[in-house]
Design an enzyme around this catalytic site. Structure first.
Site, PDB file in Angstrom:
ATOM      1  N   THR A 199       0.698  -1.196  -0.028  1.00 19.82           N
ATOM      2  CA  THR A 199       0.070  -0.028  -0.059  1.00 19.82           C
ATOM      3  C   THR A 199       0.723   1.335   0.105  1.00 19.82           C
ATOM      4  O   THR A 199       2.107   1.397  -0.283  1.00 19.82           O
ATOM      5  CB  THR A 199      -1.060   0.062   1.157  1.00 19.82           C
ATOM      6  OG1 THR A 199      -2.050   0.954   1.027  1.00 19.82           O
ATOM      7  CG2 THR A 199      -0.421  -0.012   2.844  1.00 19.82           C
ATOM      8  N   LYS A 254       3.175   1.357  -3.883  1.00 20.72           N
ATOM      9  CA  LYS A 254       2.559   0.434  -5.047  1.00 20.72           C
ATOM     10  C   LYS A 254       3.595   0.529  -6.477  1.00 20.72           C
ATOM     11  O   LYS A 254       3.420  -0.387  -7.163  1.00 20.72           O
ATOM     12  CB  LYS A 254       1.130   0.971  -5.228  1.00 20.72           C
ATOM     13  CG  LYS A 254       0.284   0.595  -4.119  1.00 20.72           C
ATOM     14  CD  LYS A 254      -1.267   0.813  -4.404  1.00 20.72           C
ATOM     15  CE  LYS A 254      -2.275   0.507  -3.056  1.00 20.72           C
ATOM     16  NZ  LYS A 254      -3.458   0.965  -3.503  1.00 20.72           N
ATOM     17  N   ASP A 285      -6.855  -3.679  -7.166  1.00 20.19           N
ATOM     18  CA  ASP A 285      -7.640  -2.262  -6.965  1.00 20.19           C
ATOM     19  C   ASP A 285      -8.749  -2.232  -7.946  1.00 20.19           C
ATOM     20  O   ASP A 285      -9.985  -1.717  -7.525  1.00 20.19           O
ATOM     21  CB  ASP A 285      -7.068  -1.031  -6.830  1.00 20.19           C
ATOM     22  CG  ASP A 285      -5.851  -1.055  -5.463  1.00 20.19           C
ATOM     23  OD1 ASP A 285      -6.464  -1.653  -4.593  1.00 20.19           O
ATOM     24  OD2 ASP A 285      -5.040  -0.422  -5.590  1.00 20.19           O
ATOM     25  N   GLY A 322      -4.879  10.555  -8.229  1.00 18.03           N
ATOM     26  CA  GLY A 322      -4.104   9.775  -7.388  1.00 18.03           C
ATOM     27  C   GLY A 322      -3.814   8.471  -7.931  1.00 18.03           C
ATOM     28  O   GLY A 322      -4.475   7.963  -8.923  1.00 18.03           O
ATOM     29  N   ASN A 332      -9.663  16.970 -11.620  1.00 18.64           N
ATOM     30  CA  ASN A 332      -8.718  16.780 -10.166  1.00 18.64           C
ATOM     31  C   ASN A 332      -8.362  18.377  -9.864  1.00 18.64           C
ATOM     32  O   ASN A 332      -8.056  19.357 -10.581  1.00 18.64           O
ATOM     33  CB  ASN A 332      -7.298  16.117 -10.725  1.00 18.64           C
ATOM     34  CG  ASN A 332      -6.549  15.812  -9.316  1.00 18.64           C
ATOM     35  OD1 ASN A 332      -7.127  15.557  -8.373  1.00 18.64           O
ATOM     36  ND2 ASN A 332      -5.176  16.042  -9.344  1.00 18.64           N
ATOM     37  N   GLY A 374     -17.301   2.848  -0.114  1.00 15.01           N
ATOM     38  CA  GLY A 374     -15.872   2.387   0.039  1.00 15.01           C
ATOM     39  C   GLY A 374     -15.356   1.394   0.771  1.00 15.01           C
ATOM     40  O   GLY A 374     -14.526   0.791   0.418  1.00 15.01           O
TER      41      GLY A 374
END
Ligand code: ATR
Length: 292
Positions: free
Chosen positions: A64, A68, A105, A132, A154, A251
């Site tokens: 994480t 990554k 992911d 991100g 963004n 989430g």
């Protein structure tokens, strides 16, 4: 009695990471002899830590923030998703010593979306807020799914443009538009899926937690709204989306489903996601209660 088979997560910092709760609950429920711990690994020692885990008989690792992308170069082989996303969140240590880098992911997000809504990004108009690491995985997955239109917005305009180009290069069949956070009304107009990957709504800072990433009246009725933020599970974005008549995708589900995809690769067994979801909600309540 031999020790349990080690699994773990490498992050920096690592104190807040919840994945041990998920994987250890799965092991307990399934009666499997695995034990999963969080390790704080400084970026300077990432390679040594990964090789050390292999030497110590780990079956797998979660990777994480902030590792990554950096960990990719230590892999012997990459899955298609890891290659297209340029990032690894799951490592499998093969018996012959090879390191295989995966990225769950995108697929974790997609599976939870499909299970919650019965819908798929194919032919849909999609908007991703943020640019991100989380945005990268989701935008690539949406592009792979064959969305009709994908736009990335963004705060930092340049990062949105960079990510849009990155996705178009990774998935050559896609056409991706980038932009800033101005005029989200036009970006959201007619949208069928909106995903928040910014940290707006996240617990830990009162102003940030109270700020939705998009105005409520810009959310189209009937649209699917998915949040990457999971603390708290019901974010300002999802509350606004519900009021606007949108479908909600939490989430917490994404967190559990990306873990479930990794768990299946390491153990060959399905994670009991309902039970794991319950234990995650208990852990979040405890955290919000103690520290909130
Ligand atoms: P992750 O890996 O979880 O995606 P990240 O790479 O730090 O985390 O990305 C955080 C995202 O939240 C970025 O898109 C960031 O925007 P910038 O690229 O402009 O930094 C976005 N973000 C963070 N704070 C924000 C704020 N106050 N308003 C809008 N966007 C914000």
């Amino acid at each position: 009695m031999p020790n349990p088979i080690p699994l773990g997560v490498f992050g920096f910092p690592a104190g807040h990471i919840l994945s041990p709760v998920l994987h250890n609950k799965a092991a307990e429920e399934l009666g499997l002899d695995y034990h999963y711990l969080a390790y704080e690994v400084h970026p300077d020692y990432l390679e040594e830590a990964v090789r050390g885990a292999r030497a110590m008989g780990f079956r797998g690792l979660t990777i994480t923030i902030p590792h990554k992308v950096a960990v990719v170069k230590f892999m012997d082989e990459l899955s298609e998703d890891a290659r297209l996303m340029g990032a690894v969140n799951t490592i499998i240590f093969e018996e012959d010593g090879r390191l295989i880098g995966h990225n769950t992911d995108g697929i974790g997000w997609l599976r939870f979306l499909e299970e919650t809504t019965g819908e798929h990004p194919r032919e849909k108009k999609c908007l991703v807020l943020g640019a991100g690491g989380a945005a990268r995985a989701i935008a690539v997955k949406i592009a792979q799914c064959g969305a009709a239109h994908l736009e990335i917005r963004n705060r930092t305009y340049e990062k949105a443009m960079e990510l849009a180009h990155f996705v178009e290069k990774s998935v050559p069949s896609s056409k991706v538009k980038g932009g800033g956070l101005d005029d989200l009304y036009s970006a959201a107009d007619g949208c069928e899926i909106i995903v928040n990957t910014t940290s707006l709504g996240m617990w830990g800072n009162a102003e940030r937690m109270a700020t939705p990433p998009i105005p409520e009246d810009a959310i189209p009725n009937g649209c699917i709204c998915s949040d990457a933020v999971y603390i708290p599970p019901d974010t300002e974005f999802l509350k606004a989306a519900r009021r606007a008549g949108a479908q909600i995708v939490h989430g917490t589900g994404w967190l559990v489903y990306q873990a479930a995809a990794a768990w299946k690769m390491w153990t060959g067994v399905d994670m009991p996601t309902d039970i794991v979801m319950e234990v995650l909600h208990e852990a979040l309540e405890l955290r919000l209660g103690i520290e909130g």
